[in-house]
Design a protein around this motif. Structure first.
Motif, PDB file in Angstrom:
ATOM      1  N   VAL A 180       0.729  -1.018  -0.383  1.00  0.00           N
ATOM      2  CA  VAL A 180      -0.274  -0.210  -0.026  1.00  0.00           C
ATOM      3  C   VAL A 180       1.183   0.934   0.806  1.00  0.00           C
ATOM      4  O   VAL A 180       1.975   1.302   0.102  1.00  0.00           O
ATOM      5  N   PRO A 181       0.045   2.039  -0.455  1.00  0.00           N
ATOM      6  CA  PRO A 181       1.464   3.439  -1.081  1.00  0.00           C
ATOM      7  C   PRO A 181       1.132   4.044   1.373  1.00  0.00           C
ATOM      8  O   PRO A 181       0.485   3.628   2.219  1.00  0.00           O
ATOM      9  N   PRO A 182       2.407   5.303   0.947  1.00  0.00           N
ATOM     10  CA  PRO A 182       2.673   5.021   2.735  1.00  0.00           C
ATOM     11  C   PRO A 182       1.367   5.837   2.766  1.00  0.00           C
ATOM     12  O   PRO A 182       1.216   6.161   4.167  1.00  0.00           O
ATOM     13  N   ASP A 183       1.391   7.029   2.468  1.00  0.00           N
ATOM     14  CA  ASP A 183      -0.153   7.810   3.193  1.00  0.00           C
ATOM     15  C   ASP A 183      -1.717   6.570   3.413  1.00  0.00           C
ATOM     16  O   ASP A 183      -2.148   6.787   4.446  1.00  0.00           O
ATOM     17  N   ALA A 184      -1.662   5.302   3.180  1.00  0.00           N
ATOM     18  CA  ALA A 184      -2.352   4.345   3.738  1.00  0.00           C
ATOM     19  C   ALA A 184      -2.313   3.519   5.004  1.00  0.00           C
ATOM     20  O   ALA A 184      -2.753   3.407   5.636  1.00  0.00           O
ATOM     21  N   SER A 185      -1.070   4.479   5.455  1.00  0.00           N
ATOM     22  CA  SER A 185      -0.780   3.846   6.731  1.00  0.00           C
ATOM     23  C   SER A 185      -1.572   4.475   8.342  1.00  0.00           C
ATOM     24  O   SER A 185      -1.583   4.879   7.948  1.00  0.00           O
ATOM     25  N   GLY A 186      -2.196   3.600   8.948  1.00  0.00           N
ATOM     26  CA  GLY A 186      -3.034   3.411   9.848  1.00  0.00           C
ATOM     27  C   GLY A 186      -4.687   3.654   9.514  1.00  0.00           C
ATOM     28  O   GLY A 186      -5.175   3.857  10.254  1.00  0.00           O
ATOM     29  N   GLN A 187      -4.414   3.588   8.465  1.00  0.00           N
ATOM     30  CA  GLN A 187      -6.113   4.067   8.122  1.00  0.00           C
ATOM     31  C   GLN A 187      -6.842   2.375   8.142  1.00  0.00           C
ATOM     32  O   GLN A 187      -6.439   1.606   7.945  1.00  0.00           O
ATOM     33  N   GLN A 188      -8.207   2.300   7.541  1.00  0.00           N
ATOM     34  CA  GLN A 188      -8.597   1.453   8.405  1.00  0.00           C
ATOM     35  C   GLN A 188      -8.693   0.276   6.531  1.00  0.00           C
ATOM     36  O   GLN A 188      -8.190   1.345   5.332  1.00  0.00           O
ATOM     37  N   SER A 189      -9.100  -0.862   6.864  1.00  0.00           N
ATOM     38  CA  SER A 189      -8.424  -2.104   5.725  1.00  0.00           C
ATOM     39  C   SER A 189     -10.006  -2.537   5.728  1.00  0.00           C
ATOM     40  O   SER A 189     -10.701  -3.153   6.685  1.00  0.00           O
ATOM     41  N   THR A 190     -10.331  -2.844   4.234  1.00  0.00           N
ATOM     42  CA  THR A 190     -11.044  -3.965   4.312  1.00  0.00           C
ATOM     43  C   THR A 190     -10.859  -4.859   3.327  1.00  0.00           C
ATOM     44  O   THR A 190     -10.031  -4.242   2.395  1.00  0.00           O
ATOM     45  N   VAL A 191     -11.114  -6.165   3.538  1.00  0.00           N
ATOM     46  CA  VAL A 191     -10.638  -7.281   2.851  1.00  0.00           C
ATOM     47  C   VAL A 191     -12.044  -8.240   2.069  1.00  0.00           C
ATOM     48  O   VAL A 191     -12.556  -8.218   3.484  1.00  0.00           O
ATOM     49  N   THR A 192     -12.135  -8.095   1.494  1.00  0.00           N
ATOM     50  CA  THR A 192     -13.313  -9.354   0.189  1.00  0.00           C
ATOM     51  C   THR A 192     -12.460 -10.755   0.330  1.00  0.00           C
ATOM     52  O   THR A 192     -11.731 -10.527  -0.357  1.00  0.00           O
ATOM     53  N   ALA A 193     -12.779 -11.648   0.307  1.00  0.00           N
ATOM     54  CA  ALA A 193     -12.932 -12.728   0.313  1.00  0.00           C
ATOM     55  C   ALA A 193     -13.609 -13.306  -0.859  1.00  0.00           C
ATOM     56  O   ALA A 193     -14.659 -13.936  -0.137  1.00  0.00           O
ATOM     57  N   GLU A 194     -13.161 -14.593  -1.549  1.00  0.00           N
ATOM     58  CA  GLU A 194     -14.334 -14.466  -2.367  1.00  0.00           C
ATOM     59  C   GLU A 194     -14.238 -15.841  -2.962  1.00  0.00           C
ATOM     60  O   GLU A 194     -12.647 -16.455  -2.903  1.00  0.00           O
ATOM     61  N   THR A 195     -14.634 -17.262  -2.518  1.00  0.00           N
ATOM     62  CA  THR A 195     -14.394 -18.550  -2.710  1.00  0.00           C
ATOM     63  C   THR A 195     -15.097 -19.606  -3.499  1.00  0.00           C
ATOM     64  O   THR A 195     -16.560 -19.014  -3.227  1.00  0.00           O
ATOM     65  N   THR A 196     -14.788 -20.250  -4.001  1.00  0.00           N
ATOM     66  CA  THR A 196     -15.735 -20.782  -5.361  1.00  0.00           C
ATOM     67  C   THR A 196     -15.395 -22.145  -5.148  1.00  0.00           C
ATOM     68  O   THR A 196     -14.029 -22.868  -4.783  1.00  0.00           O
ATOM     69  N   GLU A 197     -16.412 -22.821  -5.471  1.00  0.00           N
ATOM     70  CA  GLU A 197     -16.072 -24.293  -4.625  1.00  0.00           C
ATOM     71  C   GLU A 197     -15.907 -24.634  -5.419  1.00  0.00           C
ATOM     72  O   GLU A 197     -16.299 -24.698  -6.988  1.00  0.00           O
TER      73      GLU A 197
END
Length: 324
Positions: free
Chosen positions: A155-172
């Motif tokens: 991530v770029p330096p200005d992302a430090s300490g910011q909120q993060s959201t992870v999207t996980a998509e699973t396909t069986e």
């Protein structure tokens, strides 16, 4: 559906490197580990589809339990595709087979977004950060066993300490429809003193919305960056941000852009921005941002620019600003 995904951005192309391999940190022999008493998935996801980093939730239509560990700082090994000056981070993704039989690990894709605008991080592979396996690897996991992969994200330096959201998509195995779950957390470091992103709460309800301002429709088009002159005009770019104000995932940005220059509103082009694949989901109560590049006539700079954003239902929002 993710099975029909089409990589449409440089970030998505780099993210494809994530599929280069996997590590199973719970076993030095590289075998899935057996958890005698797998932690029960949290129930928070049943309400919003979002859980905290470090917690687990069910995925793959209930056949697997999935957790994503909080991000920590990492060392980018030689050859890792991390832009100069960016922060290298790592996380651990764990999938536990909650069925009563041996099962093939579902294909799993991650998208990491940071900040209120939901800009995308860049996934990378390197020493000790092999990422998740490919579908064709056909990794098998025993009942109650856990498969763990180490994943690198820049991530770029200005992302430090910011909120993060992870999207996980699973396909069986054998299915084309993906199951999406979301994880919220915070990136390592301290938030810089720079002003935060405009909030969707501060919207403009006027007929014409200034560039850089949220429209009541939940769309924001940033101010324009104009590049050097080319043979066919001037390169330009902007950021399109779409807010999902619903309590369920939003599939794709779903917005087409039309560009008009001058007082005569001469059409200069169109764009249909996509995230890392056409129907990538946006978490409930979150936003996603995509950079859009286009070309304007050299004679239109300096001068007014009008951008019309068209939603799937045909409703339109007009933004206006200047090219300089």
């Amino acid at each position: 559906m993710r099975g029909a995904r089409r990589i449409g951005t440089a970030v998505a192309a780099a993210a494809a490197l994530l599929a280069a391999g996997c590590t199973q940190s719970t076993s030095s022999q590289g075998e899935p580990s057996h958890a005698a008493n797998p932690a029960p998935p949290t129930s928070a996801a049943s309400q919003t589809g979002i859980v905290a980093l470090g917690e687990s939730t069910t995925t793959a239509h209930g056949a697997w339990s999935l957790s994503v560990a909080p991000f920590t700082e990492a060392e980018a090994s030689a050859g890792a595709q991390v832009p100069a000056g960016w922060l290298a981070l790592r996380t651990k993704v764990t999938l536990t087979n909650t069925t009563g039989q041996i099962a093939v690990l579902p294909e799993t894709a991650l998208t990491v977004r940071y900040g209120q605008a939901g800009r995308a991080g860049l996934q990378f592979t390197g020493e000790g950060l092999a990422g998740l396996p490919k579908r064709q690897d056909g990794v098998k996991v025993a009942p109650g066993a856990a498969f763990t992969a180490e994943v690198g994200v820049a991530v770029p330096p200005d992302a430090s300490g910011q909120q993060s959201t992870v999207t996980a998509e699973t396909t069986e195995e054998g299915l084309a429809e993906a199951d999406a779950v979301f994880f919220d957390g915070q990136l390592p470091g301290t938030v810089s003193g720079a002003a935060g992103e405009p909030s969707p709460a501060g919207t403009s309800g006027g007929a014409v919305v200034p560039l850089g301002t949220w429209a009541a429709s939940g769309i924001r088009v940033s101010t324009i960056t104009v590049g050097a002159a080319q043979a066919n005009g001037r390169d330009a770019s902007l950021e399109l941000t779409v807010a999902n104000n619903r309590t369920e995932p939003r599939r794709a940005l779903g917005v087409a852009l039309l560009f008009f220059t001058g007082q005569q509103l001469t059409q200069a082009g169109t764009a249909t921005p996509e995230l890392d694949y056409p129907d990538a989901p946006i978490a409930p109560g979150h936003s996603a941002t995509q950079t859009v590049k286009f070309t304007v006539p050299a004679g239109a700079v300096p001068g007014p620019l009008t951008v019309e954003a068209v939603n799937p239902d045909g409703t339109r929002t007009t933004f206006q600003g200047t090219l300089s």
